[in-house]
Design a protein around this motif. Sequence first.
Motif, PDB file in Angstrom:
ATOM      1  N   SER A  76      -7.183   4.668   4.481  1.00  0.00           N
ATOM      2  CA  SER A  76      -7.927   3.413   4.411  1.00  0.00           C
ATOM      3  C   SER A  76      -7.514   2.291   3.076  1.00  0.00           C
ATOM      4  O   SER A  76      -8.082   1.214   3.280  1.00  0.00           O
ATOM      5  N   SER A  79      -6.404  -1.295   4.127  1.00  0.00           N
ATOM      6  CA  SER A  79      -7.236  -2.240   4.913  1.00  0.00           C
ATOM      7  C   SER A  79      -8.570  -2.358   3.974  1.00  0.00           C
ATOM      8  O   SER A  79      -9.037  -3.568   3.812  1.00  0.00           O
ATOM      9  N   LYS A  80      -8.831  -1.536   3.065  1.00  0.00           N
ATOM     10  CA  LYS A  80     -10.009  -1.784   2.053  1.00  0.00           C
ATOM     11  C   LYS A  80      -9.781  -2.818   1.157  1.00  0.00           C
ATOM     12  O   LYS A  80     -10.526  -3.421   0.554  1.00  0.00           O
ATOM     13  N   LYS A  82      -7.562  -5.053   1.185  1.00  0.00           N
ATOM     14  CA  LYS A  82      -7.555  -6.396   1.611  1.00  0.00           C
ATOM     15  C   LYS A  82      -8.760  -7.021   1.879  1.00  0.00           C
ATOM     16  O   LYS A  82      -9.116  -8.097   1.595  1.00  0.00           O
ATOM     17  N   ASN A  83      -9.773  -6.048   2.528  1.00  0.00           N
ATOM     18  CA  ASN A  83     -11.168  -6.722   2.646  1.00  0.00           C
ATOM     19  C   ASN A  83     -11.758  -6.989   1.264  1.00  0.00           C
ATOM     20  O   ASN A  83     -12.541  -8.067   0.882  1.00  0.00           O
TER      21      ASN A  83
ATOM     22  N   PHE B  45      -6.931 -15.707   0.483  1.00  0.00           N
ATOM     23  CA  PHE B  45      -7.937 -15.301  -0.042  1.00  0.00           C
ATOM     24  C   PHE B  45      -8.672 -16.032  -1.085  1.00  0.00           C
ATOM     25  O   PHE B  45      -9.823 -16.095  -1.292  1.00  0.00           O
ATOM     26  N   TYR B 274      -4.125 -13.669   9.177  1.00  0.00           N
ATOM     27  CA  TYR B 274      -5.305 -13.608   9.614  1.00  0.00           C
ATOM     28  C   TYR B 274      -5.605 -14.757  10.565  1.00  0.00           C
ATOM     29  O   TYR B 274      -6.377 -14.861  11.330  1.00  0.00           O
TER      30      TYR B 274
ATOM     31  N   LEU C 122     -12.944  -9.580  11.428  1.00  0.00           N
ATOM     32  CA  LEU C 122     -13.275  -8.635  10.199  1.00  0.00           C
ATOM     33  C   LEU C 122     -13.675  -9.078   9.080  1.00  0.00           C
ATOM     34  O   LEU C 122     -14.652  -8.737   8.505  1.00  0.00           O
ATOM     35  N   VAL C 123     -12.974 -10.163   8.732  1.00  0.00           N
ATOM     36  CA  VAL C 123     -13.252 -10.550   7.172  1.00  0.00           C
ATOM     37  C   VAL C 123     -14.554 -11.103   6.829  1.00  0.00           C
ATOM     38  O   VAL C 123     -15.305 -10.736   6.261  1.00  0.00           O
ATOM     39  N   TYR C 126     -17.349  -8.501   7.303  1.00  0.00           N
ATOM     40  CA  TYR C 126     -17.030  -7.813   5.985  1.00  0.00           C
ATOM     41  C   TYR C 126     -17.842  -8.347   4.930  1.00  0.00           C
ATOM     42  O   TYR C 126     -18.709  -7.738   4.131  1.00  0.00           O
ATOM     43  N   LEU C 213     -14.100   3.736   7.784  1.00  0.00           N
ATOM     44  CA  LEU C 213     -12.426   3.159   7.514  1.00  0.00           C
ATOM     45  C   LEU C 213     -12.651   1.779   6.895  1.00  0.00           C
ATOM     46  O   LEU C 213     -12.163   1.432   5.755  1.00  0.00           O
ATOM     47  N   ILE C 214     -13.448   0.998   6.969  1.00  0.00           N
ATOM     48  CA  ILE C 214     -13.780  -0.361   6.608  1.00  0.00           C
ATOM     49  C   ILE C 214     -14.870  -0.187   5.254  1.00  0.00           C
ATOM     50  O   ILE C 214     -14.578  -0.630   4.300  1.00  0.00           O
ATOM     51  N   TYR C 226     -14.303  10.246  11.139  1.00  0.00           N
ATOM     52  CA  TYR C 226     -13.270   9.592  10.090  1.00  0.00           C
ATOM     53  C   TYR C 226     -12.479  10.749   9.306  1.00  0.00           C
ATOM     54  O   TYR C 226     -11.275  10.497   9.144  1.00  0.00           O
ATOM     55  N   ILE C 237       1.190   7.501   7.337  1.00  0.00           N
ATOM     56  CA  ILE C 237       1.499   6.637   6.311  1.00  0.00           C
ATOM     57  C   ILE C 237       2.982   7.287   5.753  1.00  0.00           C
ATOM     58  O   ILE C 237       3.900   6.285   5.130  1.00  0.00           O
TER      59      ILE C 237
END
Lengths: 492, 309, 292
Positions: A76, A79-80, A82-83, B45, B274, C122-123, C126, C213-214, C226, C237
């Motif tokens: 992850s 993605s983490k 990026k957040n 961002f 995005y 998502l953003v 979050y 995950l997030i 998870y 990956i």
Amino acid sequence: MSKIKKVVSLVTSLAMAGAVTAGLTGCGDSKGEDTLLWYVFGDKPADLDTVLAKANEIIEPEIGMKLDMQYIDSASYTSKMKNIMAAHEKYDLAFTGFVNPYQEAVALGGLYDITDLVKETGLDKEMPDFYLDSASVDGRIYGIPNVQVVSNPVSICMDKSLAEEIGVDMKAIEDAAQNAKNFEDVKAYSVLLDDLFAKVHAARPDLYVMNPTYDLLIDPFYEQVVSETYIRKDGSSDEIVIDMETEEGKFSAEKLNEWFNKGYIRNDISSTGTAVASNEEWRKIAVRSTTWKPGQDAYDVERYGEEQVYAKLCKPYVGRTSALATMTSVGADSKHPKEAVELLKLMNTNKELFNIICWGIEGTHYTVADNGHIAEVENSGYNGIGQNAWRFGNQFNALLLENQEDDTWEKTEQMNNDAIKSKMLGFVPNTDVITNELANITNVADEYKAKREFGTIEVSKWDKEYADKLDKAGIHKVRDELQKQYDEFLNK
Amino acid sequence: MKKRKRITVRDMQLYSLCIIPMILVFIFNYMPMVGLIIAFKNYKFNLGMFRSQWVGFSNFEFFIKSDVFFQLVRNTLLNNFAFIVFGVMSSVIVAVLLFELTNRNATKIFQTILITPHFLSWVVVAYIVNAILNVNYGYLNQLLGLFGVDAVDWYAKPNAWPPILTLTFIWKNVGMDSVVYYAALMGIDTALFEAAEVDGANKLKRTLHIVIPSLVPLITILTILKIGNIFRADFGLFYTVTQDGASGNLYSTTNVIDTYIFRSFKENASGNSYGLTAAVGLLQSVVGMILVIATNAASKKVDKELGLF
Amino acid sequence: MKKQKLINQIILCTFFSIFCGLIIFPFWLLVSASLSDSASLLETGYRIIPKPLDLSAYGYIMRNPQQILNAYGITFTFSVTSMVFGVLLMAMIAYPLSRSGLKGRNAINFYLYFTMLFSGGLVPTYIIISSVLHLNNTLWVYILPGLISPWYVFMMRTFFAGIPDAIMESARIDGASEYKILFGIVIPLSKPVLATVALFVFLAKWNDWNTALIYITDSKLYSLQYLLQKMVEDINILKENATVSAINDLSKLPTETVRMAMAVVAAGPALIVFPFFQKYFVKGLTVGSVKG
């Protein structure tokens, strides 16, 4: 319905108000002001805190701050991060590269411009120029490549016993590939491959003959620019070309199809997506296409269970993005960018610190043998970190494990320095104007992946359709734009 | 009932019950919706949601003008349509049949077995599907071999995949979906059945005239809810289970909106991924809403009591 | 008549036995794979009966049971908590919505339904959850977002609406408040739907891997699914970056059999939970008969 409208407008205005206040309140730092936060990928070792305490004994006097390292599992990490960047969470350092891609993070505005800090702290003196050249985007630097091997040549290898059994001259293949100047030479080299594959297939029908992870007829000679565009590695031409429009591209597709039909490539490859995903699968392949680096031989004995013979298909080569695979960057919202860069410099120069981060504490986590090589203490709570030392800084500072040769790092450094450097080093195409085309091209290329990369279907059945679709997707516009930008770059 | 009336104490009590759930929905669902503006922006961002540059509708244009737009819409719609129709049909049938079983222990065992696939993530399902369809050792091909049929490389046959995906979908969901209908059947007034038996109605008649009609409101609501998402494809099913469309060979039937968007930014995520993702999501929502309002109105025409709102 | 009934039952049972066999077969392949050794899995693919039987995949998982047990604990805790609070809160809002006379009912319905179609993405989500509410790396992040699911609210609403009005009307005449009617009459009468929703919420949470995950970086708070996802993703990956030479020698990855074993371990316990809920579906029948 009018009621619904009212509710909708009420909710919208409330949501706006809520979000604006939320934006204003912002967030505080959980760790103290005197701590640098560094994100790396991987699973957190149990003994991290002890090791960090030890490392901070060195770090704190030097830069006046402590280090806190946060491991995020590799699944992850991208993605983490990026957040974290999107939410403007404060952090000071983070791994960028093949996960959390550097150029993407730069384009999205997620990283701190450290160009001046790098000069100020003298970090730029600590590594050969080509590393920072690779990392520069329009002349600015947003991250420091972690010094390690960046020039691995594309290679093939096979079990020595098998090679001897069927009498293969790997050197001849190596020479033919390395000396290939034009398409005729490539064809001649391909004949040698044909011969090798046929012999292997006859001798060991139980194995897959080869894996098409690397394109043996393209990758030794061409460097990928963006998507389906390539440029010659030998620098004989500055023209950016499109894969299937080159003689080699077309020839390679035909050859792959021929090899596929002869049963050299696993026939369910389009559903597995790759020839190899585990060590067991590696062992089922006779002629493995991979890369080579100093120390590879010892490593491969362990991995494949037998000594290997290699043919390096091109000379060591540093591509445009080679050094970008493993980097460390400073967060855009970092409050201590200077200290962060100072820490990076320390990680590049202070061997003791670097090895504490990599291997932990001597005696507790590793032991040193007479020859200076180390062995990990099993289940010490800090295992498996140093093997991937390229996550932290200059890998050449890392202590060597028992099975590594004394001069592994010297040889690697030598190979990097002597390697051919891509003329594209430092060229970062601005893709803003071709975004949509690139998205479409990726989709088309994906659609033809099995056909082009694995050779599953006869070329004449799809090549025209593929060319048409790529053209419609805008491949020529992309090529011309890249060429224009590259020409400008060369003229600078 | 449509008379205007004053709000009573009872009404206030009812409203008060709604407060906490509504606040939760507000915080976790409505507050983030401010982010929908990203769909009209070139999101960076460092500039954040509000200061990023406006780009009008160009993010939407990218998607609508794409060469494969019609292919994507067709694949998404047809596959989802099949999932809804066959999914509802199979789970209703299973529920009704389970309801007919009188041995409760047997029911328990069968239901438990039926829901097991629900626990597997799509990645694991993908392994299993490969175990069945693989050209070399897949079970289906072994079976075909018994009948003297040559092994088929299913991962190279695009036309086979809409049925395969539908079957996979039903396999994974039929147990869980039928639970709802089964529970609803348990709520049917048994007096109705007794009356029917007195009237001499047979099993089939009983099912057609009592059991199925009692499920209609639930079927309608659940279907309307699903129609709202008919433009959204299950990424795990279409990407992972097809093994990325078996490296391209299956795109003609399995490339859907969500996989397309994912692939678009795989290599070039800096290209306003995005903004474009948000734009496509918004488009899916708007179309979904229109469809829901239409189906809702249609089902209300059939019966006033039906419909979601 | 009786004979006919018996024959019907036998036919039904046979049908379900076959049907369940078909459903369980792929799952069994998975179990069998988890009991095989990884080399023969490559050789012959999945088999119905593992040959040779090899328990090393489970051994690998159990070698370090701390992490799995911990994930079990975490997953169980947030699944049960979400189930209890979720059902309670959703019943609270579903009841008013089931009352056809209530003003503004449609607006609230729409307020809920709208969130099923539109989401902020998502953003922004979050940012709210992580930067504003600071729920990341807490158990709450598994529980609070998505606690109110319109889907289940509507299911409950439909069921509540089917309860004969006469029962509630008499309570009203006796002077009971709406709260009392909800908790004293409606909820006890609605066990089938409440059990269904409880089951769904529980299982949805049990299967949750996306939240971790997030929002979860602390490995002590990983959810069970998870952990499984992580194993598979680590391999992906490697696959996707097959040509990145740096990671050529990332530490050893678990084999396919281990991933299968992990999937079985993750699914198993939740299956045991299921019959517990089923009890209430059966009770629904008796409630229904009392009602009449």
